[in-house]
Design a protein around this motif. Sequence first.
Motif, PDB file in Angstrom:
ATOM      1  N   SER A   1     -30.477 -46.988  12.380  1.00 19.89           N
ATOM      2  CA  SER A   1     -30.241 -46.058  11.274  1.00 19.89           C
ATOM      3  C   SER A   1     -30.304 -46.786   9.945  1.00 19.89           C
ATOM      4  N   ASP A   2     -31.118 -46.296   9.025  1.00 17.22           N
ATOM      5  CA  ASP A   2     -31.240 -46.875   7.683  1.00 17.22           C
ATOM      6  C   ASP A   2     -31.522 -48.374   7.729  1.00 17.22           C
ATOM      7  N   GLY A   3     -32.379 -48.754   8.667  1.00 17.77           N
ATOM      8  CA  GLY A   3     -32.792 -50.146   8.745  1.00 17.77           C
ATOM      9  C   GLY A   3     -31.840 -51.068   9.476  1.00 17.77           C
ATOM     10  N   MET A   4     -30.767 -50.521  10.015  1.00 22.05           N
ATOM     11  CA  MET A   4     -29.745 -51.335  10.648  1.00 22.05           C
ATOM     12  C   MET A   4     -29.476 -50.888  12.091  1.00 22.05           C
TER      13      MET A   4
ATOM     14  N   VAL B   1     -26.617 -49.902  14.435  1.00 25.26           N
ATOM     15  CA  VAL B   1     -25.251 -49.413  14.243  1.00 25.26           C
ATOM     16  C   VAL B   1     -24.659 -48.976  15.578  1.00 25.26           C
ATOM     17  N   VAL B   2     -23.356 -49.109  15.699  1.00 25.28           N
ATOM     18  CA  VAL B   2     -22.650 -48.685  16.902  1.00 25.28           C
ATOM     19  C   VAL B   2     -22.363 -47.185  16.815  1.00 25.28           C
ATOM     20  N   THR B   3     -22.754 -46.469  17.853  1.00 25.35           N
ATOM     21  CA  THR B   3     -22.477 -45.035  17.907  1.00 25.35           C
ATOM     22  C   THR B   3     -21.345 -44.705  18.871  1.00 25.35           C
TER      23      THR B   3
ATOM     24  N   ILE C   1     -21.027 -56.412  17.512  1.00 25.39           N
ATOM     25  CA  ILE C   1     -21.725 -55.547  16.562  1.00 25.39           C
ATOM     26  C   ILE C   1     -20.748 -54.596  15.879  1.00 25.39           C
ATOM     27  N   ALA C   2     -19.796 -54.080  16.658  1.00 20.75           N
ATOM     28  CA  ALA C   2     -18.807 -53.156  16.098  1.00 20.75           C
ATOM     29  C   ALA C   2     -17.900 -53.840  15.095  1.00 20.75           C
TER      30      ALA C   2
END
Length: 225
Positions: free
Chosen positions: A50-53, A55-57, A74-75
């Motif tokens: 997301s947005d170039g990164m 991310v933890v969902t 990562i979190a």
Amino acid sequence: MTGVALAEELLLLAYDDESGKATGSRIGLDLGMAAAVLVELALAGRVAYSDGMIVVTDPAPIGHPVTDEVLARIAAEPANTPASWVQRLRHGLRDRVLAGLCERGIVRDVGEKALGAIPTHRYPSVDASVETDIRQRLAAALTDDKLPDERTAALATLVAATRMEPSLGAAGGVDSEAHQRLSEIAGGAGFSGGIGLESSTVRPSVALVVAELTRAINAALGARS
């Protein structure tokens, strides 16, 4: 999570069963394994692009020690790009994955000394059935016109990105044919811009992660010779 993780699959393909030594590019394998852990998390619905990164969902563990360790990291850390994560995660990753495979009796650790003084390790196969299953999946994907399941498609894409075609056991000059088919799988899955994600059978959330990680690996390794 049950079964063998993608990073473990990639490593088993890269190591010779009898000598227990890695074949091919060490940096390519390490980058590929780092990417494989991130793909594993995307397949499990834990991370997204997301947005170039990355991310933890969903921070919930999936039940694999190395993968869960990466998810927690990562979190806990600021968001980073796929290229940054593959570089940061590759250090020490191979040793942790090998240790896990040894604990489960898939390979064994053979300690030796090179030149009579330098400690070295080999990891010959103990349970060859695990790697056999991996190779059979890839062989089926290479010979079938249909797109494989998203997990196998992701593995095939990582094999191509890390330039591991020789590890598939192709004889003579057919590595190029294997690469072409692997590239077709990647394109058909939406991993390389070959088709729109709406036409892929792979979940868009997974396809985006694999596509970005593949770009990161290719950029790190440079142009193919």
